[in-house]
Design a protein around this motif. Structure first.
Motif, PDB file in Angstrom:
ATOM      1  N   PHE A  20      78.215  33.128  11.695  1.00  0.00           N
ATOM      2  CA  PHE A  20      78.798  31.846  11.314  1.00  0.00           C
ATOM      3  C   PHE A  20      78.970  30.991  12.552  1.00  0.00           C
ATOM      4  N   ASP A  68      78.332  28.926   7.502  1.00  0.00           N
ATOM      5  CA  ASP A  68      77.492  30.119   7.611  1.00  0.00           C
ATOM      6  C   ASP A  68      76.186  29.763   8.311  1.00  0.00           C
ATOM      7  N   SER A  69      75.298  30.739   8.444  1.00  0.00           N
ATOM      8  CA  SER A  69      74.063  30.531   9.200  1.00  0.00           C
ATOM      9  C   SER A  69      73.142  29.488   8.572  1.00  0.00           C
ATOM     10  N   LEU A  74      82.044  27.449   4.658  1.00  0.00           N
ATOM     11  CA  LEU A  74      82.779  28.655   4.274  1.00  0.00           C
ATOM     12  C   LEU A  74      84.269  28.400   4.188  1.00  0.00           C
TER      13      LEU A  74
END
Length: 90
Positions: A20, A68-69, A74
């Motif tokens: 993250f 997040d990636s 989130l």
């Protein structure tokens, strides 16, 4: 020389170690530009960057956005830092 007043950090449980990214923002409370905020990968620090003559009171609102990636949101967290400056010099 700047003085660190507060730190804020994003952590994840060991069993949920997803990748993250974190973005920090100073939302309000810095109208007179006494503070700055430096950011590392998952930690940030609120710093006093110039002297304050008291008595003064500040309420600084910090925001931490966790993505997040894939850049999906989130979480959003706020920290309210209350700073009282004494009229005495120590």
């Amino acid at each position: 020389m700047p003085m660190v007043l507060s730190r804020i950090q994003a952590v994840t449980p060991i069993n949920n170690a997803r990748k993250f990214t974190v973005r920090f923002d100073m939302m309000c409370g810095n109208d007179d530009h006494y503070f700055d905020f430096i950011q590392g990968r998952k930690i940030g620090a609120l710093r006093l960057i110039r002297p304050v003559i008291g008595p003064r009171t500040f309420q600084v609102k910090l925001q931490m956005v966790v993505l997040d990636s894939k850049r999906y949101l989130l979480a959003v967290h706020w920290a309210f830092v209350h700073i009282d400056v004494s009229p005495q010099s120590y």
